[in-house]
Design an enzyme around this catalytic site. Sequence first.
Site, PDB file in Angstrom:
ATOM      1  N   SER A 294      16.060   5.169 -10.194  1.00 38.70           N
ATOM      2  CA  SER A 294      15.058   4.212 -10.662  1.00 38.70           C
ATOM      3  C   SER A 294      14.379   4.766 -11.931  1.00 38.70           C
ATOM      4  O   SER A 294      15.051   5.041 -12.910  1.00 38.70           O
ATOM      5  CB  SER A 294      14.042   3.911  -9.544  1.00 38.70           C
ATOM      6  OG  SER A 294      13.268   2.776  -9.862  1.00 38.70           O
TER       7      SER A 294
ATOM      8  N   GLU B 278      22.097  -0.582 -12.976  1.00 40.81           N
ATOM      9  CA  GLU B 278      21.460  -1.182 -11.796  1.00 40.81           C
ATOM     10  C   GLU B 278      20.032  -1.538 -12.177  1.00 40.81           C
ATOM     11  O   GLU B 278      19.491  -1.017 -13.142  1.00 40.81           O
ATOM     12  CB  GLU B 278      21.508  -0.216 -10.605  1.00 40.81           C
ATOM     13  CG  GLU B 278      20.704   1.069 -10.775  1.00 40.81           C
ATOM     14  CD  GLU B 278      19.251   0.934 -10.368  1.00 40.81           C
ATOM     15  OE1 GLU B 278      18.921   0.068  -9.538  1.00 40.81           O
ATOM     16  OE2 GLU B 278      18.422   1.688 -10.905  1.00 40.81           O
TER      17      GLU B 278
ATOM     18  N   HIS C 227      18.911   0.117  -6.005  1.00 40.96           N
ATOM     19  CA  HIS C 227      17.847  -0.275  -5.083  1.00 40.96           C
ATOM     20  C   HIS C 227      18.435  -1.088  -3.930  1.00 40.96           C
ATOM     21  O   HIS C 227      18.173  -2.283  -3.781  1.00 40.96           O
ATOM     22  CB  HIS C 227      16.773  -1.081  -5.810  1.00 40.96           C
ATOM     23  CG  HIS C 227      16.021  -0.302  -6.830  1.00 40.96           C
ATOM     24  ND1 HIS C 227      16.537  -0.014  -8.080  1.00 40.96           N
ATOM     25  CD2 HIS C 227      14.779   0.255  -6.797  1.00 40.96           C
ATOM     26  CE1 HIS C 227      15.644   0.675  -8.770  1.00 40.96           C
ATOM     27  NE2 HIS C 227      14.568   0.852  -8.015  1.00 40.96           N
TER      28      HIS C 227
END
Length: 306
Positions: free
Chosen positions: A109, A207, A277
Amino acid sequence: MIIPSRLYEGDTIGVISPAGSPDMQRLKKGCDWLKQLGFQVRLGKNIDKKYGYLAGSDEERLADFHEMFADDSVRAVICSRGGYGTARFADRIDFDLIRNHPKIFWGYSDITYLHTAIRQQCGLVTFHGPMLASDLSAPDVPLLSKQLFSQLFQPMSLRYDEHLSPLSTLHGGIAEGKLVGGNLSLLVSSIGTPFEIDMRKKLVLIEDIGEAPYRIDSMLNQLRVVGKLDQAAGFIIGDIHQSPSKEKKDSLTYQEVIRTYLGSLGKPVVGGFLIGHCAPNFSVPLGVDAMLDADRKQLWIQPGVM
């Protein structure tokens, strides 16, 4: 590339919060899991600090980051969670310190910014994987998310195919290169900085979470305009976590947006990987050699430890 040393039972793992502040109860559960595996756990001195949406000031978060890398008794550094904030201190990182004390570094992330900076400034292989106070402390953590942590114990090649999840080929072919990338918004935010993502002849992982299709469109267009997409060898599309667009009736789908920008490049592109995620979260080393066979829908990744 510098490949970090593997972990052994009894080793000490350092835990830091370089971005958002963790839920300390959830963090304890994640740390307890590491202890059950036979590791010692050392928390960063400032890990429970809070400064708005940040886990303490930039100076406090950076101090924990530096201290864990400087301490040779700490064999790996794992991030408690993502959120936001790593880019705020990236230009003050002592990269010589990291280069002289290489070790396992793990997170994803917002941690994407640190992965990119560390790899391009130090040449250190790092790991894109689930974090202690979010993914690994959930009550129903998928077994695969935990099993992939074993790649830190011995050199282990990874293979991903449709036995793990349905995959879709946007463009066929075979591509080889260093595996790089991560969270799309963080990759885009690096443009124009000293840590601008290098996609030349790389296999690029993408992502993201909580972004409407038009936002994904905007970010991919930014990478297109600056020439990044043309430079890549191929693309691995991880989890683009669904966030319904406010313009539902006239919105393009995520798949349409991704196909527009990546499917027309003439490079291998495969989507559907459980990386990002999502649960399970398939952890991968970044900076190692990898091969994507888009025709057979298979991805091979070289070991991330020695």
